[in-house]
Design a protein around this motif. Structure first.
Motif, PDB file in Angstrom:
ATOM      1  N   ALA A   1      31.188  57.130  62.727  1.00  0.00           N
ATOM      2  CA  ALA A   1      32.352  56.734  62.304  1.00  0.00           C
ATOM      3  C   ALA A   1      33.447  58.138  61.908  1.00  0.00           C
ATOM      4  N   PHE A   2      32.588  58.965  61.263  1.00  0.00           N
ATOM      5  CA  PHE A   2      33.228  60.358  60.825  1.00  0.00           C
ATOM      6  C   PHE A   2      33.691  60.971  61.736  1.00  0.00           C
ATOM      7  N   LEU A   3      32.721  61.290  62.981  1.00  0.00           N
ATOM      8  CA  LEU A   3      33.043  62.160  64.049  1.00  0.00           C
ATOM      9  C   LEU A   3      34.193  61.560  64.773  1.00  0.00           C
ATOM     10  N   THR A   4      34.383  60.281  64.769  1.00  0.00           N
ATOM     11  CA  THR A   4      35.309  59.562  65.522  1.00  0.00           C
ATOM     12  C   THR A   4      36.703  59.846  64.789  1.00  0.00           C
ATOM     13  N   VAL A   5      36.526  59.623  63.557  1.00  0.00           N
ATOM     14  CA  VAL A   5      37.974  59.813  62.722  1.00  0.00           C
ATOM     15  C   VAL A   5      38.268  61.166  62.825  1.00  0.00           C
ATOM     16  N   HIS A   6      37.425  62.199  62.646  1.00  0.00           N
ATOM     17  CA  HIS A   6      37.692  63.373  62.930  1.00  0.00           C
ATOM     18  C   HIS A   6      38.499  63.766  64.111  1.00  0.00           C
ATOM     19  N   SER A   7      37.790  63.234  65.391  1.00  0.00           N
ATOM     20  CA  SER A   7      38.368  63.486  66.761  1.00  0.00           C
ATOM     21  C   SER A   7      39.831  62.887  66.866  1.00  0.00           C
ATOM     22  N   LEU A   8      40.002  61.693  66.273  1.00  0.00           N
ATOM     23  CA  LEU A   8      41.212  60.981  66.403  1.00  0.00           C
ATOM     24  C   LEU A   8      42.235  61.685  65.453  1.00  0.00           C
ATOM     25  N   LEU A   9      42.054  62.158  64.493  1.00  0.00           N
ATOM     26  CA  LEU A   9      42.948  63.140  63.889  1.00  0.00           C
ATOM     27  C   LEU A   9      43.244  64.341  64.515  1.00  0.00           C
ATOM     28  N   HIS A  10      42.214  65.056  65.261  1.00  0.00           N
ATOM     29  CA  HIS A  10      42.625  66.207  66.303  1.00  0.00           C
ATOM     30  C   HIS A  10      43.736  65.305  67.260  1.00  0.00           C
ATOM     31  N   LEU A  11      43.468  64.392  67.854  1.00  0.00           N
ATOM     32  CA  LEU A  11      44.283  63.640  68.685  1.00  0.00           C
ATOM     33  C   LEU A  11      45.730  63.516  68.192  1.00  0.00           C
ATOM     34  N   CYS A  12      45.749  63.428  67.009  1.00  0.00           N
ATOM     35  CA  CYS A  12      47.201  63.117  66.316  1.00  0.00           C
ATOM     36  C   CYS A  12      47.728  64.672  65.818  1.00  0.00           C
TER      37      CYS A  12
ATOM     38  N   CYS B   1      38.074  52.345  63.726  1.00  0.00           N
ATOM     39  CA  CYS B   1      38.436  53.796  63.437  1.00  0.00           C
ATOM     40  C   CYS B   1      39.862  54.159  63.853  1.00  0.00           C
ATOM     41  N   LEU B   2      40.065  53.585  65.229  1.00  0.00           N
ATOM     42  CA  LEU B   2      41.728  53.979  65.719  1.00  0.00           C
ATOM     43  C   LEU B   2      42.501  53.165  65.057  1.00  0.00           C
ATOM     44  N   ALA B   3      42.242  51.757  64.630  1.00  0.00           N
ATOM     45  CA  ALA B   3      43.200  51.184  63.943  1.00  0.00           C
ATOM     46  C   ALA B   3      43.433  51.900  62.499  1.00  0.00           C
ATOM     47  N   ALA B   4      42.386  51.981  61.939  1.00  0.00           N
ATOM     48  CA  ALA B   4      42.546  52.782  60.332  1.00  0.00           C
ATOM     49  C   ALA B   4      43.379  54.033  60.547  1.00  0.00           C
ATOM     50  N   VAL B   5      42.987  54.962  61.554  1.00  0.00           N
ATOM     51  CA  VAL B   5      43.899  56.195  61.762  1.00  0.00           C
ATOM     52  C   VAL B   5      45.292  55.756  61.858  1.00  0.00           C
ATOM     53  N   MET B   6      45.490  54.849  62.836  1.00  0.00           N
ATOM     54  CA  MET B   6      46.792  54.753  63.226  1.00  0.00           C
ATOM     55  C   MET B   6      47.679  54.401  62.114  1.00  0.00           C
ATOM     56  N   GLU B   7      47.128  53.154  61.235  1.00  0.00           N
ATOM     57  CA  GLU B   7      47.755  52.841  59.996  1.00  0.00           C
ATOM     58  C   GLU B   7      47.970  53.688  58.960  1.00  0.00           C
TER      59      GLU B   7
ATOM     60  N   MET C   1      38.135  57.446  55.817  1.00  0.00           N
ATOM     61  CA  MET C   1      36.786  56.792  55.699  1.00  0.00           C
ATOM     62  C   MET C   1      36.741  55.657  54.705  1.00  0.00           C
ATOM     63  N   ASP C   2      37.444  56.125  53.391  1.00  0.00           N
ATOM     64  CA  ASP C   2      37.369  55.209  52.258  1.00  0.00           C
ATOM     65  C   ASP C   2      38.039  53.753  52.688  1.00  0.00           C
ATOM     66  N   ARG C   3      38.916  53.857  53.376  1.00  0.00           N
ATOM     67  CA  ARG C   3      39.863  52.728  54.124  1.00  0.00           C
ATOM     68  C   ARG C   3      38.813  51.882  54.842  1.00  0.00           C
ATOM     69  N   LEU C   4      37.910  52.526  55.831  1.00  0.00           N
ATOM     70  CA  LEU C   4      37.183  51.760  56.614  1.00  0.00           C
ATOM     71  C   LEU C   4      35.898  51.204  55.754  1.00  0.00           C
ATOM     72  N   GLY C   5      35.646  51.836  54.322  1.00  0.00           N
ATOM     73  CA  GLY C   5      34.621  51.381  53.520  1.00  0.00           C
ATOM     74  C   GLY C   5      33.334  51.879  54.198  1.00  0.00           C
ATOM     75  N   ILE C   6      33.195  52.837  55.017  1.00  0.00           N
ATOM     76  CA  ILE C   6      32.042  53.244  55.391  1.00  0.00           C
ATOM     77  C   ILE C   6      31.576  54.668  54.674  1.00  0.00           C
ATOM     78  N   SER C   7      30.691  54.362  53.648  1.00  0.00           N
ATOM     79  CA  SER C   7      30.165  55.454  52.571  1.00  0.00           C
ATOM     80  C   SER C   7      29.074  56.349  53.441  1.00  0.00           C
ATOM     81  N   ARG C   8      28.788  57.430  52.559  1.00  0.00           N
ATOM     82  CA  ARG C   8      27.748  58.538  53.008  1.00  0.00           C
ATOM     83  C   ARG C   8      26.265  57.968  52.736  1.00  0.00           C
ATOM     84  N   GLN C   9      26.394  56.873  51.981  1.00  0.00           N
ATOM     85  CA  GLN C   9      24.616  56.162  51.714  1.00  0.00           C
ATOM     86  C   GLN C   9      24.517  55.357  52.725  1.00  0.00           C
TER      87      GLN C   9
END
Length: 166
Positions: free
Chosen positions: A126-137, A24-30, A158-166
């Motif tokens: 993963a979603f909560l991690t991305v959400h939090s990382l965006l707050h950290l940004c 998640c960190l790598a995807a957010v930073m990229e 989340m699309d970049r990570l390929g982690i879907s809701r299903q």
């Protein structure tokens, strides 16, 4: 990139939490075009502990899913343009990495919300991690325009990570 994960309670997640945090960190930073290697710390805890921290820091007496504690004051979200000139204390003196901040996630809320929203525990974490990382940004969702922007960033990552809701 350095990720620290600490389990602070008996509540656990049957996930490779550090590996997911790193992805998640790598995807957010990229996606946010951060020019630095970064580091974050995550505490995985239970509802009682996160409620106590939420009460202490946000004056909200309720358990929540995730709390974010940014180290950096941004001029605008993900504006990394002048951090080196503005504040060297944002960088770890040993590694040189940008210290984004700390996050706390309730393992109990991750499991509850995965069931509630009908998707996997991995996806919720993963979603909560991305959400939090965006707050950290520097992102926030207090105003409608900011909320829409943050939600769009979350969707893209989340699309970049390929982690879907299903």
């Amino acid at each position: 990139m350095t990720c620290y994960v600490e389990f602070e309670s008996a509540a656990t997640l049957e996930l490779p939490c550090e590996e997911l945090l790193r992805r998640c960190l790598a995807a957010v930073m990229e996606e946010e075009k951060c020019p630095y290697e970064a580091q974050v710390e995550m505490v995985i805890t239970d509802n009682a502990s996160i409620r106590e921290v939420n009460r202490e820091f946000r004056h909200v007496d309720a358990a929540t899913d995730v709390l974010s504690f940014p180290m950096i004051e941004y001029k605008s979200p993900s504006d990394f343009s002048d951090l080196e000139e503005r504040a060297r204390e944002y960088f770890d003196p040993d590694s040189g990495e940008l210290m984004l901040g700390d996050m706390m996630i309730s393992a109990e809320k991750v499991k509850e919300q995965a069931v509630l929203y009908g998707h996997s525990v991995e996806r919720e974490f993963a979603f909560l991690t991305v959400h939090s990382l965006l707050h950290l940004c520097g992102y926030d969702h207090m105003e409608e325009e900011d909320r829409l922007l943050m939600e769009e960033r979350q969707r893209v990552i989340m699309d970049r990570l390929g982690i879907s809701r299903q």
